[in-house]
Design a protein around this motif. Structure first.
Motif, PDB file in Angstrom:
ATOM      1  N   LEU A 185       0.829  -1.207   0.000  1.00 17.20           N
ATOM      2  CA  LEU A 185       0.000   0.000   0.000  1.00 17.20           C
ATOM      3  C   LEU A 185       0.864   1.258   0.000  1.00 17.20           C
ATOM      4  N   LEU A 186       1.865   1.296   0.869  1.00 12.81           N
ATOM      5  CA  LEU A 186       2.717   2.477   0.974  1.00 12.81           C
ATOM      6  C   LEU A 186       3.572   2.658  -0.280  1.00 12.81           C
ATOM      7  N   ALA A 187       3.950   1.556  -0.917  1.00 12.43           N
ATOM      8  CA  ALA A 187       4.747   1.643  -2.146  1.00 12.43           C
ATOM      9  C   ALA A 187       3.975   2.332  -3.274  1.00 12.43           C
ATOM     10  N   GLN A 188       2.640   2.308  -3.192  1.00 16.03           N
ATOM     11  CA  GLN A 188       1.810   2.956  -4.211  1.00 16.03           C
ATOM     12  C   GLN A 188       1.734   4.464  -4.030  1.00 16.03           C
ATOM     13  N   ASP A 189       2.307   4.975  -2.910  1.00 17.72           N
ATOM     14  CA  ASP A 189       2.309   6.402  -2.599  1.00 17.72           C
ATOM     15  C   ASP A 189       0.891   6.938  -2.379  1.00 17.72           C
ATOM     16  N   PRO A 190       0.367   6.818  -1.147  1.00 14.49           N
ATOM     17  CA  PRO A 190      -1.013   7.244  -0.879  1.00 14.49           C
ATOM     18  C   PRO A 190      -1.226   8.751  -0.900  1.00 14.49           C
ATOM     19  N   ARG A 191      -0.166   9.541  -0.916  1.00  9.19           N
ATOM     20  CA  ARG A 191      -0.315  10.996  -0.850  1.00  9.19           C
ATOM     21  C   ARG A 191      -1.079  11.551  -2.051  1.00  9.19           C
ATOM     22  N   PRO A 192      -1.772  12.683  -1.864  1.00  5.58           N
ATOM     23  CA  PRO A 192      -2.251  13.426  -3.033  1.00  5.58           C
ATOM     24  C   PRO A 192      -1.048  13.799  -3.900  1.00  5.58           C
ATOM     25  N   HIS A 193      -1.163  13.640  -5.194  1.00  7.08           N
ATOM     26  CA  HIS A 193       0.022  13.760  -6.035  1.00  7.08           C
ATOM     27  C   HIS A 193       0.458  15.183  -6.323  1.00  7.08           C
ATOM     28  N   TYR A 194      -0.213  16.144  -5.728  1.00  7.45           N
ATOM     29  CA  TYR A 194       0.272  17.515  -5.843  1.00  7.45           C
ATOM     30  C   TYR A 194       1.048  17.916  -4.598  1.00  7.45           C
ATOM     31  N   GLN A 195       1.221  17.009  -3.659  1.00 12.61           N
ATOM     32  CA  GLN A 195       1.966  17.310  -2.442  1.00 12.61           C
ATOM     33  C   GLN A 195       3.333  16.643  -2.487  1.00 12.61           C
ATOM     34  N   HIS A 196       4.399  17.450  -2.257  1.00 11.49           N
ATOM     35  CA  HIS A 196       5.763  16.920  -2.359  1.00 11.49           C
ATOM     36  C   HIS A 196       6.648  17.412  -1.223  1.00 11.49           C
ATOM     37  N   ASP A 197       6.059  17.762  -0.102  1.00  6.26           N
ATOM     38  CA  ASP A 197       6.822  18.244   1.041  1.00  6.26           C
ATOM     39  C   ASP A 197       7.447  17.057   1.768  1.00  6.26           C
ATOM     40  N   ALA A 198       8.779  16.941   1.719  1.00  7.36           N
ATOM     41  CA  ALA A 198       9.475  15.806   2.315  1.00  7.36           C
ATOM     42  C   ALA A 198       9.393  15.801   3.836  1.00  7.36           C
ATOM     43  N   ASN A 199       9.054  16.924   4.427  1.00 10.39           N
ATOM     44  CA  ASN A 199       8.977  17.009   5.883  1.00 10.39           C
ATOM     45  C   ASN A 199       7.576  16.775   6.437  1.00 10.39           C
ATOM     46  N   ARG A 200       6.602  16.712   5.573  1.00 12.23           N
ATOM     47  CA  ARG A 200       5.227  16.550   6.026  1.00 12.23           C
ATOM     48  C   ARG A 200       4.982  15.109   6.471  1.00 12.23           C
ATOM     49  N   ILE A 201       4.333  14.958   7.621  1.00 16.30           N
ATOM     50  CA  ILE A 201       3.991  13.642   8.141  1.00 16.30           C
ATOM     51  C   ILE A 201       2.528  13.357   7.811  1.00 16.30           C
ATOM     52  N   TYR A 202       2.298  12.220   7.185  1.00 23.86           N
ATOM     53  CA  TYR A 202       0.949  11.799   6.830  1.00 23.86           C
ATOM     54  C   TYR A 202       0.503  10.685   7.771  1.00 23.86           C
ATOM     55  N   GLY A 203      -0.789  10.606   8.011  1.00 27.76           N
ATOM     56  CA  GLY A 203      -1.339   9.549   8.838  1.00 27.76           C
ATOM     57  C   GLY A 203      -2.352   8.725   8.066  1.00 27.76           C
ATOM     58  N   MET A 204      -2.192   7.407   8.083  1.00 22.09           N
ATOM     59  CA  MET A 204      -3.094   6.505   7.365  1.00 22.09           C
ATOM     60  C   MET A 204      -3.648   5.477   8.345  1.00 22.09           C
ATOM     61  N   ARG A 205      -4.981   5.389   8.432  1.00 25.82           N
ATOM     62  CA  ARG A 205      -5.606   4.411   9.306  1.00 25.82           C
ATOM     63  C   ARG A 205      -5.628   3.050   8.617  1.00 25.82           C
ATOM     64  N   PHE A 206      -4.986   2.072   9.261  1.00 23.32           N
ATOM     65  CA  PHE A 206      -4.919   0.718   8.703  1.00 23.32           C
ATOM     66  C   PHE A 206      -5.030  -0.267   9.845  1.00 23.32           C
ATOM     67  N   GLU A 207      -6.015  -1.167   9.756  1.00 24.48           N
ATOM     68  CA  GLU A 207      -6.264  -2.152  10.820  1.00 24.48           C
ATOM     69  C   GLU A 207      -6.401  -1.468  12.184  1.00 24.48           C
ATOM     70  N   ASN A 208      -7.154  -0.357  12.181  1.00 25.32           N
ATOM     71  CA  ASN A 208      -7.446   0.390  13.413  1.00 25.32           C
ATOM     72  C   ASN A 208      -6.204   0.945  14.098  1.00 25.32           C
ATOM     73  N   LYS A 209      -5.155   1.185  13.318  1.00 24.64           N
ATOM     74  CA  LYS A 209      -3.950   1.829  13.831  1.00 24.64           C
ATOM     75  C   LYS A 209      -3.576   2.991  12.912  1.00 24.64           C
ATOM     76  N   ASP A 210      -2.920   3.970  13.476  1.00 20.49           N
ATOM     77  CA  ASP A 210      -2.516   5.147  12.719  1.00 20.49           C
ATOM     78  C   ASP A 210      -1.066   4.978  12.276  1.00 20.49           C
ATOM     79  N   VAL A 211      -0.858   4.763  10.985  1.00 19.85           N
ATOM     80  CA  VAL A 211       0.482   4.609  10.419  1.00 19.85           C
ATOM     81  C   VAL A 211       0.938   5.973   9.919  1.00 19.85           C
ATOM     82  N   ARG A 212       1.991   6.503  10.516  1.00 13.01           N
ATOM     83  CA  ARG A 212       2.475   7.839  10.169  1.00 13.01           C
ATOM     84  C   ARG A 212       3.766   7.727   9.376  1.00 13.01           C
ATOM     85  N   PHE A 213       3.804   8.440   8.257  1.00 12.56           N
ATOM     86  CA  PHE A 213       4.939   8.301   7.337  1.00 12.56           C
ATOM     87  C   PHE A 213       5.222   9.612   6.638  1.00 12.56           C
TER      88      PHE A 213
END
Length: 227
Positions: A185-213
């Protein structure tokens, strides 16, 4: 005209839209369940399905606002920005698989993993938890598979998967199967493709846990997992 009603609802590791694969079949390790409504859970409704490997799901974009999609007027734009084009170029809505459509219906091909009473377990779905399903149809390879055909702009745009870096303690949060699905899933790059800030932390809910990347130089780096 008769209003359509859900025949089933989808159970998925995703409780929010963010991070869901943009197409079905991109992450085959991702498991989910089609749970039929009581009046459609009779075993006769699934009789014969065991002879097929894939099914088509017709479902609704229930998380869009308003639910099911807005009413489009003549003055509304019929152009969208597909992620495959980097989120910058526009194409017509009917030349895309955008979730924002005149009618909020989705179409996905998923692989059957297991058939039970009123439940079909599948893999490779791109549906959020609680998504209403309006129909299930068997995938027929002799008519549904078309070799050597054009794929429009998807033929020319090169999609490079990200290299995924997981923390050492990832196994404290997920099973081996879940880790494999999460990595894909993460290899597919879940970010909106107009966002390219290398310092921004994203949060993705997966299996009721918050995966931050965060993403930097072609790498998706998981910085923490929060239960």
């Amino acid at each position: 005209m008769k209003e359509i009603e859900p025949i089933a609802y989808f159970r998925s590791p995703f409780t929010t839209k963010f991070g869901i694969p943009r197409q079905s079949g991109l992450v085959n390790e991702l498991r989910g369940r089609i749970v039929f409504e009581p009046k459609f859970s009779n075993e006769d409704a699934l009789r014969g399905l065991e002879g097929f490997d894939y099914v088509w799901l017709i479902w609704g974009f229930s998380a869009n606002e308003p639910a099911g999609g807005k009413k489009w007027n003549e003055e509304d734009s019929l152009m969208v920005r597909p992620p495959r084009l980097g989120g910058n170029e526009r194409v017509g809505v009917f030349a895309s698989r955008s979730p924002f459509r005149p009618n909020g219906l989705g179409l996905s091909s998923v692989r059957i993993a297991k058939i039970g009473k009123g439940v079909v377990e599948v893999s490779g779905a791109d549906l959020m938890d609680g998504t209403p399903i309006y129909d299930v149809k068997p995938y027929l390879p002799y008519v549904d598979a078309h070799a050597e055909v054009r794929g429009g702009y998807t033929d020319t745009y090169v999609w490079e998967p990200l290299e995924v870096e997981l923390p050492d303690n990832i196994s404290e949060y997920f099973s081996k199967e879940e880790i494999k699905a999460l990595s894909k899933l993460l290899a597919q790059d879940p970010r909106p493709h107009y966002q390219h800030d290398a310092n921004r932390i994203y949060g993705m809910r997966f299996e009721n846990k918050d995966v931050r990347f965060r993403v930097e130089n072609g790498r998706c780096i998981v910085v923490e997992v929060v239960s």
